[in-house]
Design a protein around this motif. Structure first.
Motif, PDB file in Angstrom:
ATOM      1  N   UNK A 181     126.962  95.113  42.213  1.00 53.99           N
ATOM      2  CA  UNK A 181     126.516  96.491  41.960  1.00 53.99           C
ATOM      3  C   UNK A 181     125.686  96.657  40.693  1.00 53.99           C
ATOM      4  N   UNK A 182     126.134  96.083  39.562  1.00 54.30           N
ATOM      5  CA  UNK A 182     125.506  96.402  38.274  1.00 54.30           C
ATOM      6  C   UNK A 182     124.055  95.927  38.153  1.00 54.30           C
ATOM      7  N   UNK A 183     123.708  94.683  38.515  1.00 52.37           N
ATOM      8  CA  UNK A 183     122.297  94.276  38.357  1.00 52.37           C
ATOM      9  C   UNK A 183     121.326  95.191  39.096  1.00 52.37           C
ATOM     10  N   UNK A 184     121.683  95.609  40.298  1.00 45.57           N
ATOM     11  CA  UNK A 184     120.836  96.530  41.058  1.00 45.57           C
ATOM     12  C   UNK A 184     120.734  97.878  40.330  1.00 45.57           C
ATOM     13  N   UNK A 185     121.856  98.343  39.789  1.00 47.28           N
ATOM     14  CA  UNK A 185     121.859  99.615  39.076  1.00 47.28           C
ATOM     15  C   UNK A 185     121.019  99.524  37.799  1.00 47.28           C
ATOM     16  N   UNK A 186     121.088  98.408  37.107  1.00 47.13           N
ATOM     17  CA  UNK A 186     120.284  98.211  35.895  1.00 47.13           C
ATOM     18  C   UNK A 186     118.793  98.236  36.222  1.00 47.13           C
ATOM     19  N   UNK A 187     118.426  97.613  37.352  1.00 47.93           N
ATOM     20  CA  UNK A 187     117.022  97.607  37.768  1.00 47.93           C
ATOM     21  C   UNK A 187     116.539  99.024  38.073  1.00 47.93           C
ATOM     22  N   UNK A 188     117.400  99.811  38.737  1.00 43.73           N
ATOM     23  CA  UNK A 188     117.029 101.193  39.059  1.00 43.73           C
ATOM     24  C   UNK A 188     116.883 102.042  37.805  1.00 43.73           C
ATOM     25  N   UNK A 189     117.768 101.830  36.828  1.00 47.11           N
ATOM     26  CA  UNK A 189     117.674 102.566  35.566  1.00 47.11           C
ATOM     27  C   UNK A 189     116.428 102.159  34.788  1.00 47.11           C
ATOM     28  N   UNK A 190     116.059 100.888  34.872  1.00 49.22           N
ATOM     29  CA  UNK A 190     114.900 100.381  34.154  1.00 49.22           C
ATOM     30  C   UNK A 190     113.588 100.875  34.765  1.00 49.22           C
ATOM     31  N   UNK A 191     113.513 100.867  36.083  1.00 46.88           N
ATOM     32  CA  UNK A 191     112.270 101.244  36.768  1.00 46.88           C
ATOM     33  C   UNK A 191     112.195 102.739  37.072  1.00 46.88           C
ATOM     34  N   UNK A 192     113.328 103.436  36.928  1.00 41.63           N
ATOM     35  CA  UNK A 192     113.405 104.863  37.268  1.00 41.63           C
ATOM     36  C   UNK A 192     113.132 105.083  38.765  1.00 41.63           C
ATOM     37  N   UNK A 193     113.342 104.051  39.551  1.00 46.42           N
ATOM     38  CA  UNK A 193     113.175 104.161  41.005  1.00 46.42           C
ATOM     39  C   UNK A 193     114.428 103.621  41.676  1.00 46.42           C
ATOM     40  N   UNK A 194     114.808 104.252  42.789  1.00 48.36           N
ATOM     41  CA  UNK A 194     116.011 103.808  43.486  1.00 48.36           C
ATOM     42  C   UNK A 194     115.751 103.335  44.891  1.00 48.36           C
ATOM     43  N   UNK A 195     114.500 103.025  45.191  1.00 43.97           N
ATOM     44  CA  UNK A 195     114.169 102.590  46.547  1.00 43.97           C
ATOM     45  C   UNK A 195     114.885 101.290  46.894  1.00 43.97           C
ATOM     46  N   UNK A 196     115.546 101.292  48.051  1.00 37.93           N
ATOM     47  CA  UNK A 196     116.254 100.096  48.512  1.00 37.93           C
ATOM     48  C   UNK A 196     116.071  99.977  50.023  1.00 37.93           C
ATOM     49  N   UNK A 197     115.700  98.802  50.477  1.00 37.26           N
ATOM     50  CA  UNK A 197     115.460  98.601  51.903  1.00 37.26           C
ATOM     51  C   UNK A 197     116.769  98.682  52.678  1.00 37.26           C
ATOM     52  N   UNK A 198     116.663  98.902  53.972  1.00 36.95           N
ATOM     53  CA  UNK A 198     117.835  98.983  54.835  1.00 36.95           C
ATOM     54  C   UNK A 198     118.637  97.682  54.765  1.00 36.95           C
TER      55      UNK A 198
END
Length: 316
Positions: free
Chosen positions: A83-100
Motif C-alpha cells: 500500500x505505502x509505495x503506491x500512496x507515496x507515488x500518488x502524494x508525490x505526483x498529485x495524481x491517483x490514476x491507477x489501471x484496472x
C-alpha cells in the motif's frame, strides 16, 4: 447508434482506469503526509528487518516463538509494501490514476497478506498455548518440521481464496464514477463503484471475512482462555508474571489488528461511511504494522538483550 457507441467507449474507459482520491481532500498538507508515510515505511522496514536479523543470528532466539515472529515481521514488510509505495507515488505526483489491472493486483496482495497475518497470529497463539499448557510436550509438538508446515500453511492457504475473490469483484461491470475515495484499492470502496447487483459479492466478502478473520479470532480467544486458566493455576507469582509477559505482546497485536479489520469487513456496506472506512484501513494497514515491532521489542526481554548484544558487536 452513435450514442450507444459513445456510451460503450465511456464504459470501456471507466473500466480500464480508476482514480484513487487518497488524501486529496486535504491538499495543503500533501507534502507533510508524504514525509510522514515515508518515515513510517522506512521505520516498518528497518525495525522488522532488525527483528528478522537478530532472530537468525542470536542463538538464544532459535526457538519456535521467534521463528514465527521473524516470519510475522517479514509478512509485515510485505503488507505495508502493498500500500505505502503506491500512496507515496500518488502524494508525490498529485495524481491517483491507477489501471484496472494494477488496482486488482494491489487488492489481491493486500487481501493475501492480510489473510496470512490472521492465520499466522493464530499459529502464534497456538504456539503459546502449547508452551504454557503443555510445556513437557512442547519440544515434541512444536518441532522444526511442524513450525515450517504451519508457517507455509499460513502463507499459502489464503492465496486461491483471495485471488478468487479479487477476480470475482473485478469481473463486475464498472460503468459509473471511477473515483475511489480511498488511498488503496480496498473491497468496500471498489464495490461501491460497481454497476448492477453486488449481493453475491457482498456475501462472498462476509464468508471470506468469517473464514479468515472471525474463525482465527475465535481460535485465538479459545487458546488464550486456556492459557490464562493455566497461568492462574501457577503457584509462583514470578512464574505467572513471566508467562503473562510472553503472551501480552501477541495479545495486544491481536486486539489492535482484529478490532479494525472486523469493523471494516463485517460491517454492512451502507452503514460504513467512506471517511470511517479510510481511517480504519489506515490503522490496520499502516499504523498497527508500525507499532507491532515496538510492541514486540519493548515488551520482550530476550529481544532487548539480543539488540544490546548486536549493538555491542557493531560498536567494537
Amino acid at each position: 447508434m452513435e450514442n450507444r457507441l459513445k456510451t460503450g467507449n465511456s464504459n470501456f474507459t471507466a473500466m480500464m482506469e480508476f482514480v484513487l482520491l487518497g488524501f486529496s481532500d486535504i491538499p495543503n498538507i500533501q507534502w507533510i503526509l508524504f514525509g510522514i508515510f515515508l518515515v513510517i515505511y522506512l521505520t516498518v522496514f528497518m525495525c522488522n528487518s532488525t527483528i528478522i536479523l537478530i532472530t537468525k543470528i542470536d542463538p538464544a532466539l532459535q526457538t519456535p516463538m521467534y521463528f514465527f515472529l521473524s516470519n510475522f515481521s517479514f509478512l509485515e514488510i510485505c503488507y505495508v509494501t502493498a500500500t505505502i509505495p503506491r500512496m507515496l507515488m500518488d502524494l508525490l505526483t498529485q495524481k491517483g490514476n491507477i489501471s484496472l489491472l494494477a488496482c486488482a493486483t494491489q487488492m489481491c496482495f493486500v487481501l493475501m497478506f492480510g489473510g496470512s497475518e490472521c492465520l499466522l497470529l493464530t499459529v502464534m497463539a497456538y504456539d503459546r498455548y502449547v508452551a504454557i499448557c503443555n510445556p513437557l510436550h512442547y519440544p515434541l509438538v512444536m518441532n522444526h518440521k511442524v513450525c515450517v508446515q504451519l508457517v507455509t500453511a499460513s502463507w499459502v492457504s489464503g492465496v486461491p481464496v483471495m485471488f478468487g475473490q479479487t477476480y470475482q469483484i473485478f469481473s463486475l461491470p464498472f460503468c459509473g464514477p471511477h473515483t475511489i475515495n480511498h488511498f488503496f484499492c480496498d473491497i468496500p470502496p471498489v464495490l461501491k463503484l460497481a454497476c448492477g447487483d453486488t449481493f453475491v459479492n457482498e456475501v462472498a466478502v462476509y464468508v471470506v471475512a468469517v473464514m479468515f478473520v472471525m474463525v482465527p479470532f475465535v481460535l485465538i480467544v479459545v487458546s488464550y482462555g486456556k492459557i490464562i486458566s493455566s497461568i492462574l493455576k501457577l503457584s509462583s507469582a514470578r512464574g505467572r508474571a513471566k508467562a503473562f509477559s510472553t503472551c501480552s505482546s501477541h495479545l495486544i497485536v491481536v486486539v489492535l489488528f482484529y478490532g479494525t479489520a472486523t469493523v471494516t469487513y463485517l460491517q454492512p456496506k451502507p452503514n460504513q461511511s467512506e471517511g470511517i472506512g479510510k481511517l480504519l484501513s489506515l490503522f490496520y494497514t499502516i499504523l498497527i504494522p508500525t507499532l507491532n515491532p515496538l510492541i514486540y521489542t519493548l515488551r520482550n526481554k530476550d529481544i532487548m538483550m539480543a539488540l544490546k548484544n548486536l549493538a555491542t558487536k557493531f560498536s567494537r
